[in-house]
Design a protein around this motif. Structure first.
Motif, PDB file in Angstrom:
ATOM      1  N   LEU A  78       0.832  -1.200   0.000  1.00  0.00           N
ATOM      2  CA  LEU A  78       0.000   0.000   0.000  1.00  0.00           C
ATOM      3  C   LEU A  78       0.870   1.255   0.000  1.00  0.00           C
ATOM      4  CD1 LEU A  78      -2.800  -1.022   2.519  1.00  0.00           C
ATOM      5  CD2 LEU A  78      -3.021  -0.762   0.040  1.00  0.00           C
ATOM      6  N   ARG A  79       1.950   1.224   0.760  1.00  0.00           N
ATOM      7  CA  ARG A  79       2.879   2.362   0.741  1.00  0.00           C
ATOM      8  C   ARG A  79       3.429   2.576  -0.667  1.00  0.00           C
ATOM      9  NH1 ARG A  79       4.948  -0.099   5.603  1.00  0.00           N
ATOM     10  NH2 ARG A  79       4.371   1.120   7.434  1.00  0.00           N
ATOM     11  N   ALA A  80       3.840   1.474  -1.285  1.00  0.00           N
ATOM     12  CA  ALA A  80       4.403   1.590  -2.634  1.00  0.00           C
ATOM     13  C   ALA A  80       3.359   2.103  -3.616  1.00  0.00           C
ATOM     14  CB  ALA A  80       4.942   0.224  -3.091  1.00  0.00           C
ATOM     15  N   GLY A  81       2.110   1.634  -3.472  1.00  0.00           N
ATOM     16  CA  GLY A  81       1.056   2.100  -4.365  1.00  0.00           C
ATOM     17  C   GLY A  81       0.748   3.568  -4.176  1.00  0.00           C
ATOM     18  N   LEU A  82       0.756   4.030  -2.923  1.00  0.00           N
ATOM     19  CA  LEU A  82       0.514   5.451  -2.665  1.00  0.00           C
ATOM     20  C   LEU A  82       1.660   6.292  -3.205  1.00  0.00           C
ATOM     21  CD1 LEU A  82      -1.052   7.745  -1.405  1.00  0.00           C
ATOM     22  CD2 LEU A  82      -0.169   7.087   0.844  1.00  0.00           C
ATOM     23  N   THR A  83       2.884   5.822  -3.029  1.00  0.00           N
ATOM     24  CA  THR A  83       4.045   6.538  -3.555  1.00  0.00           C
ATOM     25  C   THR A  83       4.011   6.603  -5.077  1.00  0.00           C
ATOM     26  OG1 THR A  83       5.368   5.829  -1.657  1.00  0.00           O
ATOM     27  CG2 THR A  83       6.560   6.572  -3.605  1.00  0.00           C
ATOM     28  N   ARG A  84       3.629   5.502  -5.706  1.00  0.00           N
ATOM     29  CA  ARG A  84       3.533   5.451  -7.171  1.00  0.00           C
ATOM     30  C   ARG A  84       2.464   6.413  -7.669  1.00  0.00           C
ATOM     31  NH1 ARG A  84       3.747   5.188 -12.568  1.00  0.00           N
ATOM     32  NH2 ARG A  84       2.681   3.440 -13.565  1.00  0.00           N
ATOM     33  N   THR A 109      -1.829   3.797 -14.311  1.00  0.00           N
ATOM     34  CA  THR A 109      -1.495   2.736 -13.351  1.00  0.00           C
ATOM     35  C   THR A 109      -2.284   1.451 -13.583  1.00  0.00           C
ATOM     36  OG1 THR A 109      -3.123   3.597 -11.773  1.00  0.00           O
ATOM     37  CG2 THR A 109      -0.864   4.423 -11.576  1.00  0.00           C
ATOM     38  N   ALA A 110      -3.152   1.442 -14.607  1.00  0.00           N
ATOM     39  CA  ALA A 110      -4.037   0.289 -14.820  1.00  0.00           C
ATOM     40  C   ALA A 110      -3.275  -1.002 -15.067  1.00  0.00           C
ATOM     41  CB  ALA A 110      -4.987   0.565 -15.986  1.00  0.00           C
ATOM     42  N   GLN A 111      -2.098  -0.913 -15.661  1.00  0.00           N
ATOM     43  CA  GLN A 111      -1.334  -2.118 -15.980  1.00  0.00           C
ATOM     44  C   GLN A 111      -0.287  -2.460 -14.929  1.00  0.00           C
ATOM     45  OE1 GLN A 111      -2.466  -3.923 -18.496  1.00  0.00           O
ATOM     46  NE2 GLN A 111      -3.970  -2.255 -18.755  1.00  0.00           N
ATOM     47  N   ASP A 112      -0.256  -1.728 -13.833  1.00  0.00           N
ATOM     48  CA  ASP A 112       0.692  -2.062 -12.765  1.00  0.00           C
ATOM     49  C   ASP A 112       0.385  -3.453 -12.224  1.00  0.00           C
ATOM     50  OD1 ASP A 112       1.688   0.438 -13.152  1.00  0.00           O
ATOM     51  OD2 ASP A 112       1.158   1.240 -11.182  1.00  0.00           O
ATOM     52  N   ALA A 113       1.398  -4.118 -11.710  1.00  0.00           N
ATOM     53  CA  ALA A 113       1.247  -5.522 -11.293  1.00  0.00           C
ATOM     54  C   ALA A 113       0.459  -5.690 -10.004  1.00  0.00           C
ATOM     55  CB  ALA A 113       2.631  -6.151 -11.125  1.00  0.00           C
ATOM     56  N   ALA A 114       0.308  -4.649  -9.229  1.00  0.00           N
ATOM     57  CA  ALA A 114      -0.383  -4.764  -7.932  1.00  0.00           C
ATOM     58  C   ALA A 114      -1.844  -5.119  -8.120  1.00  0.00           C
ATOM     59  CB  ALA A 114      -0.258  -3.451  -7.170  1.00  0.00           C
ATOM     60  N   PRO A 115      -2.461  -5.793  -7.138  1.00  0.00           N
ATOM     61  CA  PRO A 115      -3.901  -6.071  -7.210  1.00  0.00           C
ATOM     62  C   PRO A 115      -4.706  -4.780  -7.356  1.00  0.00           C
ATOM     63  CG  PRO A 115      -2.876  -7.327  -5.443  1.00  0.00           C
ATOM     64  CD  PRO A 115      -1.842  -6.361  -5.930  1.00  0.00           C
ATOM     65  N   ALA A 116      -5.907  -4.905  -7.897  1.00  0.00           N
ATOM     66  CA  ALA A 116      -6.709  -3.732  -8.251  1.00  0.00           C
ATOM     67  C   ALA A 116      -6.973  -2.829  -7.053  1.00  0.00           C
ATOM     68  CB  ALA A 116      -8.028  -4.179  -8.879  1.00  0.00           C
ATOM     69  N   LEU A 117      -7.328  -3.396  -5.909  1.00  0.00           N
ATOM     70  CA  LEU A 117      -7.629  -2.555  -4.758  1.00  0.00           C
ATOM     71  C   LEU A 117      -6.389  -1.833  -4.246  1.00  0.00           C
ATOM     72  CD1 LEU A 117     -10.101  -4.800  -2.723  1.00  0.00           C
ATOM     73  CD2 LEU A 117     -10.651  -2.787  -4.093  1.00  0.00           C
ATOM     74  N   VAL A 118      -5.225  -2.448  -4.374  1.00  0.00           N
ATOM     75  CA  VAL A 118      -3.971  -1.792  -3.985  1.00  0.00           C
ATOM     76  C   VAL A 118      -3.674  -0.644  -4.947  1.00  0.00           C
ATOM     77  CG1 VAL A 118      -1.493  -2.105  -3.630  1.00  0.00           C
ATOM     78  CG2 VAL A 118      -3.084  -3.907  -2.939  1.00  0.00           C
ATOM     79  N   ARG A 119      -3.864  -0.888  -6.254  1.00  0.00           N
ATOM     80  CA  ARG A 119      -3.665   0.181  -7.235  1.00  0.00           C
ATOM     81  C   ARG A 119      -4.602   1.357  -6.978  1.00  0.00           C
ATOM     82  NH1 ARG A 119      -4.148  -3.913 -11.166  1.00  0.00           N
ATOM     83  NH2 ARG A 119      -6.092  -2.970 -11.912  1.00  0.00           N
ATOM     84  N   GLY A 120      -5.802   1.057  -6.540  1.00  0.00           N
ATOM     85  CA  GLY A 120      -6.780   2.111  -6.354  1.00  0.00           C
ATOM     86  C   GLY A 120      -6.621   2.899  -5.069  1.00  0.00           C
ATOM     87  N   TYR A 121      -5.884   2.348  -4.102  1.00  0.00           N
ATOM     88  CA  TYR A 121      -5.780   2.990  -2.794  1.00  0.00           C
ATOM     89  C   TYR A 121      -5.112   4.361  -2.887  1.00  0.00           C
ATOM     90  CZ  TYR A 121      -4.300   3.874   2.019  1.00  0.00           C
ATOM     91  OH  TYR A 121      -4.064   4.454   3.240  1.00  0.00           O
TER      92      TYR A 121
END
Length: 462
Positions: A78-84, A109-121
């Motif tokens: 989640l930290r990485a997703g928020l930073t991204r 960010t749609a194609q990032d490898a993280a799960p969808a909810l993590v990408r959306g956070y």
């Protein structure tokens, strides 16, 4: 025309929130979790520079339940997703609407490898801070700002919605003066304490967690049904399976709810069942006959903008609203629900629910509760205050600033400022008397740690 803005700065912080008692996530018990804070500075065309703020808990093992990952791993993601997300927002050097900045970030960010909810956070938290700054720059509260569609919501991410419906829906927003609490009864909670909590908080609504074992769930629900019958005050109940069931097991659960006389007090008050199937397979299976006479909604499966209409096609009737999944998504899903109901001639058939156990005193609970009130929802899952002592480790001056801005929302109890929950509802009027997105105060930024990729959860789980 919605005003355009450009982002001048985004800063991300965190604060570890110790729990007064453990919260169980499946086989993991968590005794603390970090809360993320975002501060943005924007320039609004023709209106100058303003700063906005937002907060959301970073709860382990919900955004991503991969068993190979530890709770600390999921927080780091989640930290990485928020930073991204912050980096993508910062890269937009030009002016755009608030929603335009969101749509661009979601696309990148749609194609990032993280799960969808993590990408959306990350976008979800940053969007709230941007809206806070935008509304402050224009001197309007959240209800006024959304009614005028100052964020510039459009149908670019939801092509199934007629563009004119969005402005029409927003123009009619009228926030509720209060939102009732729906108390979550966790799998690890002592049921002997439930009658006291029902009486102490004047509860009218319960949310009951399920474990996925029909026999065990049936026995536990029968205990709770008996408590409800004796209390005599509970008018509505929801069940949350948290992805623990498969279709045969769900059919057996529905049969038990329908036929077991011991569950009758519960079944008569049952409003819906939340996220019964694993998020990865939810949209691949029709509910079929299981959904006859009972409403099901998605929560963890709501990772993308197209999830809700796909779920409706599978037999689901609703979707959860959570600010941590995105304020814009909640608003657009509400537009969809209204359109679906009008097309079918069935008012209230498709709906949104208010869910979020984890919201903490201050920006987190205020912004999510304001969203729920704007959506017109009568009750919301809201007992994060059960797990943190007031404002937790926040400085006393910070808690006092929020309580001063919202005297109807907080009270002093046991020597600490806390959410005022004794009436069984949260008052919302003050949330719409302050410019911005239901803030009225900010965290003391110097008391927060800069967001880091290093886990601060070690030793906090078992």
């Amino acid at each position: 025309m919605a005003p355009r803005l450009r982002l001048l700065d985004i800063a991300c912080f965190e604060r570890l929130m110790p729990f007064t008692h453990a919260f169980r996530f499946g086989a993991v018990s968590v005794t603390a979790a970090p809360q993320a804070f975002v501060r943005v500075t924007v320039e609004v065309e023709g209106h100058g520079i303003a700063t906005g703020a937002a907060a959301e808990m970073m709860m382990p093992k919900w955004f991503d339940k991969n068993p190979a990952k530890s709770p600390a791993d999921t927080i780091d993601d989640l930290r990485a997703g928020l930073t991204r997300a912050a980096a993508v927002y910062r890269d937009a050097r030009g002016f755009d609407t608030a929603f335009g900045h969101h749509a661009r970030t979601v696309g990148e960010t749609a194609q990032d490898a993280a799960p969808a909810l993590v990408r959306g956070y990350g976008p979800a938290v940053i969007d709230k801070a941007i809206l806070d700054a935008l509304f402050k720059a224009l001197g309007v509260d959240a209800a006024t700002g959304l009614r005028r569609n100052l964020p510039g919501l459009d149908a670019r991410l939801t092509p199934d919605i007629e563009a004119g419906r969005i402005d029409g829906f927003l123009a009619g927003l009228a926030p509720r003066a209060e939102v009732a609490l729906r108390w979550t009864v966790g799998l690890g909670d002592d049921l002997a304490e439930l009658p006291g909590e029902i009486a102490r908080s004047s509860l009218r609504y319960l949310k009951l967690k399920l474990g996925g074992d029909v026999a065990q769930d049936r026995a536990r629900l029968a205990q709770i049904a008996g408590i409800m019958a004796r209390a005599g005050t509970i008018t509505g109940v929801t069940l949350d399976a948290n992805e623990q069931y498969d279709l045969p097991g769900l059919a057996a659960l529905v049969e038990a709810l329908t036929s077991d006389a011991a569950l009758a007090p519960l079944r008569e008050r049952l409003m819906y069942v939340e996220q019964p199937l694993d998020r990865a397979t939810t949209l691949a299976h029709d509910l079929g006959d299981v959904a006859e006479g009972m409403a099901f909604i998605i929560d963890e499966a709501d990772g993308t903008y197209d999830a809700f209409p796909e779920a409706v096609a599978r037999g689901y009737r609703g979707v959860s609203s959570k600010a941590c999944k995105g304020l814009y998504k909640s608003l657009l899903n509400a537009v969809r629900a209204r359109a679906l109901n009008e097309a079918a001639g069935r008012p209230g058939h498709c709906f949104l629910s208010g869910e979020d156990l984890t919201c903490q005193a201050g920006l987190g609970v205020q912004q999510d509760t304001a969203l729920v009130a704007l959506l017109g929802l009568g009750h919301v899952e809201r007992n994060g205050h059960h797990y943190v002592d007031g404002f937790g480790p926040a400085p006393a001056e910070e808690a006092e600033a929020f309580a001063t801005a919202h005297p109807d929302l907080y009270e002093e109890r046991g020597g600490r400022l806390r959410l005022a929950t004794g009436s069984g509802a949260l008052a919302t009027r003050s949330l719409f008397r302050v410019p911005g997105l239901a803030g009225g105060a900010e965290p003391i930024w110097g008391s927060l740690a800069r967001l880091t990729s290093q886990s601060i959860l070690e030793g906090q789980t078992s």
